[in-house]
Design an enzyme around this catalytic site. Structure first.
Site, short mmCIF file in Angstrom:
data_model
loop_
_atom_site.label_atom_id
_atom_site.label_comp_id
_atom_site.label_asym_id
_atom_site.label_seq_id
_atom_site.Cartn_x
_atom_site.Cartn_y
_atom_site.Cartn_z
N GLU A 173 17.76 35.10 48.92
CA GLU A 173 16.45 35.64 49.33
C GLU A 173 15.59 36.06 48.13
OE1 GLU A 173 16.86 38.70 52.36
OE2 GLU A 173 17.40 37.21 53.86
N GLU A 291 21.82 32.71 57.22
CA GLU A 291 21.82 34.05 57.84
C GLU A 291 21.03 33.94 59.13
OE1 GLU A 291 20.89 37.54 55.50
OE2 GLU A 291 21.71 36.63 53.69
O1 AHR Z 1 22.73 40.33 56.23
C1 AHR Z 1 22.09 41.49 55.78
C2 AHR Z 1 21.03 41.19 54.73
O2 AHR Z 1 19.98 40.49 55.31
C3 AHR Z 1 21.44 40.33 53.57
O3 AHR Z 1 22.06 41.05 52.57
C4 AHR Z 1 20.13 39.77 53.09
O4 AHR Z 1 20.27 38.51 52.50
C5 AHR Z 1 19.27 39.75 54.33
O5 AHR Z 1 18.05 40.35 54.11
#
Ligand code: AHR
Length: 495
Positions: A173, A291
């Site tokens: 990210e 994610e």
């Molecule tokens: O999964 C929780 C968080 O969400 C992770 O660390 C990040 O990559 C995202 O913002």
């Protein structure tokens, strides 16, 4: 009663699903590692402190890859802190989650856990405070056969044979202002490209995932993605994308989250195709949706500099599980482009598995959709012809029924079907292109209380039930899908 019609045609193939679509994620965050998969002294812990009850549940989900060690955590993490004798490992501040990291668990321990859990490692390197050189050193530590400083150190630390980690995330990210040492698209694109070169020189067999947008709401979306793909077109293999959903009070809007996820992927498909054309390239940029989940991010509580605090421990409802199922089906329906997907996360932190310190491990509601998608979602995804009643949601026109169909290699057909309507829905299914079939299972996830949750006191409050399948052999059938339900309809093709 409203009716819907779907026709499934055997030859209308979207794509074979990649096994990596059924992957997950474990970050050094809260109690995901410490008190999650690793709890020395727990009655279920093995000689390495790994919880066998948790491993059993992970195996039940048949998780392919597990992304590790972050997440936001990785952007401040020095992987060298987590190797060697445990007594010598430093305690550090983790600036991503404002906690204390004991470093009692690192890449060697995770490798051992992944073997026991039957999963493979998707390893992330630090593109925040970390350098391309350090990323290369980690890869050398993990994968280089031997005879160099880092590979020999791995052997000294107990792993003589290379770990053979094939899938690597080049940062996490990096488009987010919250990221430790956040970069703009050009800065990240160049750093990722140079890191990718080093990594592929060290081990040409690795596949690399570069950071795309951490959600369609990012102001830089989809420009970030275009620029990153332009910089890394020749060196990277996948673009990483992320998206979480939470209920803002309107259940129907929340149930329609699949519409938004679908659009997000479609925009990126266009962006990736544009870059391919610009580069006069032959290669398609595929996506790693590494994610995805429901996450009540707005309810996260502040906490002090604690070690492994119980943070981001969302307790999921039946409604959350229905939304989650819709998201999982969207990933299947984009199997031609999305090749990797990680349910974020796996244990305790926004997770399907929840543990009690010294106590049991339970299945959250979202465990079940992942379980069935992973069990029956492997095969060829088909593109159905549909006639479905629609409604209006915050995402615009939304079908009341969302489906995903998988033709299994065992002569099975599975239709996953989400009815978001407040009424039962009759669905007429035409499977004539398969000849005659029999229905083997109708599994249904629904209930009177959408807010019902599984807890340690009532761990089976929400679980799927079996509905009697349609009897006999047929090529067409009508099935009632209960209001606000997720269904797994299984058919066997007659020989
Ligand atoms: O999964 C929780 C968080 O969400 C992770 O660390 C990040 O990559 C995202 O913002």
């Amino acid at each position: 009663m409203k009716t819907a019609k779907i026709q499934i045609v055997k030859d209308f193939e979207i794509s074979q699903t990649d096994n990596r679509l059924f992957s997950s994620f474990l970050e050094h965050l809260g109690r995901a590692i410490y008190g999650g998969i690793y709890e020395p002294g727990h009655p279920q812990a093995d000689e390495e402190g790994l919880r066998k009850d948790v491993i059993k549940l992970v195996r039940e989900l048949n998780v392919d890859y597990v992304r590790y060690p972050g997440g936001n955590f990785v952007s401040g993490y020095d992987w060298k802190d987590g190797i060697g004798p445990k007594a010598d490992r430093p305690r550090r501040l983790d600036l991503a989650w404002k906690t204390v990291e004991s470093n009692q668990f690192g890449i060697d321990e995770f490798y051992d856990w992944s073997k026991k859990a039957g999963t493979k490692i998707m390893c992330a390197v630090n593109m925040g405070t970390g350098t391309p050189k350090e990323a290369g050193q980690l890869l050398e530590y993990c994968n280089f056969p031997g005879g160099t400083y880092w590979s020999d150190l791995r052997a000294k630390n107990g792993h003589k044979d290379p770990m053979g980690i094939k899938l690597w995330c080049v940062g996490n990210e990096m488009d987010g202002s919250w990221q430790i040492c956040h970069l703009d698209a050009a800065e990240y694109g160049k750093k990722a490209r140079e890191t990718a070169k080093i990594m592929k020189w060290i081990d040409p067999s690795v596949q690399l995932v570069v950071c795309g947008s951490s959600g369609p709401a990012q102001k830089t979306f989809p420009e970030w993605d275009r620029k990153v793909m332009e910089y890394t077109y020749d060196t990277a293999d996948y673009l990483s994308i992320h998206k979480y959903y939470e209920n803002d009070g309107n259940d129907l809007d929340f149930l329609a989250s699949f519409v938004d996820m679908d659009r997000f992927i479609r925009v990126l498909e266009g962006t990736a195709d544009y870059v391919k054309a610009l580069k006069r390239g032959k290669k398609d940029f595929f996506f790693s949706f590494d994610e995805w989940n429901v996450w009540y991010q707005s309810q996260d509580q502040p906490h002090g500099w604690m070690e492994a605090p119980a943070i981001l421990e969302d307790n999921y409802s039946l409604l959350d599980a229905l939304v989650f199922a819709g998201l999982g089906m969207t990933l299947l329906n984009h199997a031609d482009r999305v090749k990797i997907a990680c349910l974020a996360q796996l244990v305790n932190v926004i997770a399907p598995i929840c543990t009690k310190k010294g106590g049991p491990a339970i299945r959250q509601t979202i465990f079940y959709p992942f379980y069935f998608l992973s069990k029956y979602g492997r095969g060829i995804v088909l593109h159905p012809v549909v006639q479905i009643p629609k409604t209006e949601t915050k995402y615009g026109e939304t079908p009341l029924l969302y489906t995903s169909t998988v033709h299994g290699h065992d002569d099975s057909v599975t239709i996953f079907a989400l009815n978001i309507s407040k009424e039962d829905l009759m669905v007429d299914i035409d499977l004539a292109s398969f000849g005659r079939l029999s229905m083997t299972e109708h599994i249904c996830l629904n209930g009177n209380d959408l807010n019902a949750k599984n807890t340690f006191e009532h761990p089976d409050c929400v679980s799927p039930r079996e509905i009697t399948p349609v009897r006999g052999e047929f090529s067409k059938c009508s099935i009632l899908l209960p209001k606000q339900s997720w269904n797994v309809l299984r058919f066997k093709i007659a020989s």
